[in-house]
Design a protein around this motif. Structure first.
Motif, mmCIF file in Angstrom:
data_model
loop_
_atom_site.group_PDB
_atom_site.id
_atom_site.type_symbol
_atom_site.label_atom_id
_atom_site.label_comp_id
_atom_site.label_asym_id
_atom_site.label_seq_id
_atom_site.Cartn_x
_atom_site.Cartn_y
_atom_site.Cartn_z
ATOM 1 N N GLU A 2 2.216 6.105 -7.192
ATOM 2 C CA GLU A 2 0.546 6.728 -7.388
ATOM 3 C C GLU A 2 1.230 8.681 -7.890
ATOM 4 N N THR A 32 -5.811 -1.800 -8.392
ATOM 5 C CA THR A 32 -5.858 -0.428 -7.830
ATOM 6 C C THR A 32 -5.280 0.423 -9.123
ATOM 7 N N GLN A 33 -4.199 -0.191 -9.611
ATOM 8 C CA GLN A 33 -3.540 0.745 -11.532
ATOM 9 C C GLN A 33 -4.659 0.548 -12.646
ATOM 10 N N LYS A 80 0.772 -1.136 -0.001
ATOM 11 C CA LYS A 80 0.320 -0.127 -0.179
ATOM 12 C C LYS A 80 0.882 1.111 -0.273
ATOM 13 N N ASN A 94 -7.200 0.963 -11.905
ATOM 14 C CA ASN A 94 -8.234 1.351 -11.789
ATOM 15 C C ASN A 94 -7.438 3.343 -12.024
ATOM 16 N N TRP A 95 -6.362 3.183 -11.372
ATOM 17 C CA TRP A 95 -5.852 4.518 -12.402
ATOM 18 C C TRP A 95 -5.315 4.683 -13.568
#
Length: 253
Positions: free
Chosen positions: A79, A113-114, A72, A116-117
């Motif tokens: 990010e 997560t990535q 995390k 979604n980036w």
């Protein structure tokens, strides 16, 4: 020709990077795309891009092999870079179940997560799928909202897997494995959709025949194009033109 996946910033090239770049240019390579792997690779990657700004373009992402219990915090630092400058893609991201499955749940979280980036930034993703094509496809189907696009890099799967990847709107990156006699790709490549193919080396790894086992480099992209052309009954120039156009459209080059 475009090498869509090259770690030419790696320490393996520190003693002769200038010559490696020169050989690539002599072989007609017009772009070399640099995937990030972890926090330590960012500085050498950006330095390489700065040294060869007309040729090299950087991505930003966390490679699954570098996912651990601190994922995390690492993702927060990765990010942050998207707020500092532009990148050509989110990558190299994905799932790797070859060495160790200890952090599979964390890898899946980092992958989503990535993705979604990529949606929020409207960028393509470059996906690593070692021993994990089907697991990756399942997650991608779940996340695909029509915005996601990108490449399954170093593709070595089946025709059925290729079709499933293409049906989600994703390209296949073909590299040195395509030239291996025991790689099985001689049966797969003739059936692939040319509209979804791009070339890559993944240097310094997976050098194509006749350099197998040695350090790979972007100039060897041509050997991959020649092998695809041979298996498809096409000219190398045709494969070059087709894959270059695909890469330019996907990465907005």
């Amino acid at each position: 020709m475009i090498d869509t996946h090259a770690h030419v910033y790696a320490s393996e090239f520190d003693h002769d990077r200038e010559q490696v770049i020169q050989r690539a240019i002599e072989q007609g390579i017009e772009h070399i795309l640099l995937p990030n792997i972890d926090l330590d690779s960012i500085a050498p990657m950006l330095a390489t891009e700065a040294a060869y700004p007309d040729l090299c373009r950087s991505m930003m992402g966390l490679h699954p092999c570098y996912v651990n219990a601190d994922v995390k915090q690492t993702l927060e630092q990765i990010e942050y870079w998207f707020t500092q400058r532009e990148f050509i893609a989110v990558g190299e991201i994905g799932i790797d179940l070859y060495w160790d499955k200890t952090y599979q749940a964390e890898q899946e979280m980092a992958f989503i997560t990535q993705l979604n980036w990529a949606k929020s930034l409207n960028l393509p993703v470059v996906i690593h799928t070692r021993d994990s094509i089907d697991q990756t496809l399942a997650l991608l189907k779940q996340e695909q909202n029509g915005q996601l696009r990108g490449v399954f890099h170093c593709f070595g799967g089946t025709v059925e897997q290729a079709k499933a990847i293409n049906n989600l709107g994703f390209h296949l990156g073909l590299g040195g494995v395509s030239t291996f006699k025991n790689g099985g790709m001689d049966k797969v490549i003739p059936a692939l959709d040319l509209n979804y193919l791009v070339l890559e080396t993944d240097c310094p790894y997976l050098a194509p025949v006749p350099h197998r086992g040695k350090r790979n480099e972007p100039a060897y992209t041509r050997l991959v194009a020649e092998r695809i052309a041979e298996l498809r009954g096409l000219s190398t120039e045709y494969v070059d033109q087709f894959t270059t156009n695909n890469a330019k459209a996907l990465f907005k080059l």
